[in-house]
Design a protein around this motif. Structure first.
Motif, PDB file in Angstrom:
ATOM      1  N   MET A   1       0.853  -1.203   0.000  1.00  0.00           N
ATOM      2  CA  MET A   1       0.000   0.000   0.000  1.00  0.00           C
ATOM      3  C   MET A   1       0.885   1.249   0.000  1.00  0.00           C
ATOM      4  O   MET A   1       1.718   1.413   0.889  1.00  0.00           O
ATOM      5  N   SER A   4      -0.787   5.230   3.878  1.00  0.00           N
ATOM      6  CA  SER A   4      -1.611   4.591   4.890  1.00  0.00           C
ATOM      7  C   SER A   4      -3.053   5.080   4.801  1.00  0.00           C
ATOM      8  O   SER A   4      -3.357   6.074   4.117  1.00  0.00           O
ATOM      9  N   SER A   5      -3.928   4.405   5.522  1.00  0.00           N
ATOM     10  CA  SER A   5      -5.334   4.808   5.531  1.00  0.00           C
ATOM     11  C   SER A   5      -5.541   6.160   6.188  1.00  0.00           C
ATOM     12  O   SER A   5      -6.595   6.785   6.036  1.00  0.00           O
ATOM     13  N   TYR A   7      -3.741   8.811   5.487  1.00  0.00           N
ATOM     14  CA  TYR A   7      -3.351   9.858   4.530  1.00  0.00           C
ATOM     15  C   TYR A   7      -4.580  10.610   4.036  1.00  0.00           C
ATOM     16  O   TYR A   7      -5.556  10.006   3.583  1.00  0.00           O
ATOM     17  N   ARG A   8      -4.549  11.950   4.134  1.00  0.00           N
ATOM     18  CA  ARG A   8      -5.683  12.793   3.735  1.00  0.00           C
ATOM     19  C   ARG A   8      -5.189  13.944   2.845  1.00  0.00           C
ATOM     20  O   ARG A   8      -4.769  14.984   3.350  1.00  0.00           O
ATOM     21  N   GLY A  46       0.541  10.213   7.368  1.00  0.00           N
ATOM     22  CA  GLY A  46       0.134   8.983   6.707  1.00  0.00           C
ATOM     23  C   GLY A  46       1.028   8.525   5.582  1.00  0.00           C
ATOM     24  O   GLY A  46       0.569   7.825   4.672  1.00  0.00           O
TER      25      GLY A  46
END
Length: 490
Positions: A1, A4-5, A7-8, A46
């Protein structure tokens, strides 16, 4: 991946349009060798899950991160040593991305409680990434030594709780650069900093230079909503006041840290009060008001003790940019309010300086008079003993207040701690209660010397890299600075 989840992406500056930045491409470097990777900073946005290969793709070749539109060179002007220059902008860097901080990584707010507001918007900005429309005739590159020095400055400042960018990445790029101020050819690098805004005072100056009050209004609203949301929409004076207060806090923390930025031009100060762009910086070896960092600062314009004056002068230029907007909306009363906001810098700086010195000495506030007395006595001791007593050890020896008396008076600087000036310092310190004295249990305070960042050590760390390609001493230093930050726990 790849990310990461947590990350925005949130590329807000890019939405302002082509009048504020130019799409660019990074240079095609002959090689990309990862030298420094700040996973602690990366985890805050992230990006810690990137593999090294993905890291090189994003921060060496600058393939855009997910949800990012691609880099732009930001447009701005600036006063450079108080001479206005309309021909600058992002000349060897660009804004690569904007993204939200992971909530758990957000700084603690007043009282040690994490804020409930939206996570901060952070920038990934580059240095040494190649030529842009604003490079003029420069090569758009960064020396490897320059990147190492920036990493050291940011790490030291972060350990001392100074608002600073963090160096996320340093990648060697395989070019031989010619420079007039260091031995050449020298090695090249590209650096990525993680910073809380690259909107500079000079960003407003460019709009004012072209008499674009519409652009000034756009910038005010952009910066207000993203960085100072406590200010009401349309309140340019409130925005100015927020920038003044943040700048006063930054300047006070520089002084308490013994830091000299070196180049306090209006394009090197931003609206969030977070320092960045470390060129010819220095930390004080000992108390010296006229100490300068830049060899070309012949008049001492940005000397250690003149930094508050320099920041205020730059804030005055920002206020001048806002004046047409304020005057149009509020007339003479609005301009008077803007001036009042600007003049709030002096009182705010003194207040923040007292707080910064108390934090560095690890003691609680006792009220304005007693806090000022301790500040004055600390400076008097540093001044009197400047030949024997370095700046940083004063705060190290006496951290925790009089709880450290046995440690300080039995340590290597005990001979400096005597006489009338020291007695006044001791009495002022005894008035103040220790703040979280359990911090003294950290192993760092069992050492004889603090972590410092004097020029001889900087040169030694670089020499190991330059001579033997030995990165071990630099990485060890960065690890010790991280540990020191945990020990101080400001």
């Amino acid at each position: 991946m790849p990310v990461s989840s947590a990350y925005r992406p949130d590329p807000r500056f890019f939405d302002l349009g082509p009048e504020f930045g130019d799409p660019v491409q990074a240079a095609d470097f002959p090689m990309t060798v990862l030298r420094l990777r700040n996973d602690r900073a990366a985890a805050g946005v992230g990006l810690e899950t990137l593999t090294d290969a993905e890291w090189l793709e994003h921060f060496g070749c600058f393939r855009p991160l997910p949800g990012q539109p691609g880099p732009i060179a930001m447009r701005y002007h600036g006063h450079q040593f108080r001479v206005y220059n309309p021909d600058i902008g992002d000349g060897r860097g660009f804004l690569a991305a904007q993204l939200r901080e992971v909530p758990q990584a957000a700084p603690l707010r007043e009282g040690g409680v994490r804020g409930t507001a939206s996570p901060r918007l952070l920038d990934l900005g580059t240095k040494g990434s190649g030529q842009t429309p604003w490079s003029r005739h420069a090569d758009g590159r960064l020396t490897l030594k320059g990147g190492v020095r920036e990493a050291l400055a940011a790490a030291m400042l972060e350990s001392l709780d100074v608002p600073t960018c963090r160096i996320l990445s340093l990648i060697e790029t395989g070019e031989d650069l010619e420079r007039h101020d260091e031995p050449s050819p020298t090695r090249s690098a590209v650096m990525v900093r993680l910073s809380h805004s690259h909107v500079r005072f000079g960003t407003f100056q460019r709009a004012a230079y072209f008499s674009r009050t519409d652009q000034i209004e756009t910038l005010i609203e952009h910066a207000r909503s993203l960085y100072h949301p406590q200010v009401a929409p349309g309140d340019a004076v409130g925005f100015m006041s927020a920038v003044v207060q943040a700048s006063a806090r930054l300047t006070a923390k520089w002084i308490a840290a013994g830091f000299v930025h070196g180049v306090l031009n209006t394009d090197n100060l931003n609206v969030t009060g977070e320092s960045f762009d470390y060129g010819p910086w220095r930390f004080l070896p000992h108390y010296e008001p006229g100490f300068t960092a830049a060899y070309f600062d012949h008049q001492g314009l940005y000397a250690f003790a003149r930094q508050p004056e320099a920041v205020f002068w730059n804030l005055t230029q920002l206020a001048g940019c806002l004046k047409p907007v304020v005057g149009e909306a509020g007339g003479e009363a609005g301009v008077a309010a803007l001036t009042e906001a600007l003049n709030g810098f002096g009182p705010a700086y003194i207040r923040e300086l007292r707080a910064a010195f108390l934090a560095r000495l690890g003691v609680k506030s006792l009220g304005e008079a007693a806090d000022q007395r301790l500040l004055d006595c600390t400076l008097a001791l540093a001044r009197e003993q400047k030949e024997a007593l370095r700046w940083e050890p004063i705060f190290f020896d006496w951290f925790g207040g009089f709880s450290s008396a046995a440690r300080a008076l039995g340590g290597p600087r005990r001979k400096s701690y005597q006489g009338e000036t020291f007695d006044a310092f001791r009495f002022a310190l005894m008035e103040h209660e220790p703040d979280r004295p359990e911090r003294l249990e950290h192993p760092m305070f069992a050492a004889a010397e603090p972590e410092e960042m004097l020029i001889d050590e900087v040169e030694s760390l670089w020499s190991a890299i330059d001579r033997d390609d030995d990165w071990g001493p630099l990485k060890d230093k960065l690890a010790r600075l991280e540990a020191a930050g945990q020990a101080w726990d400001f």
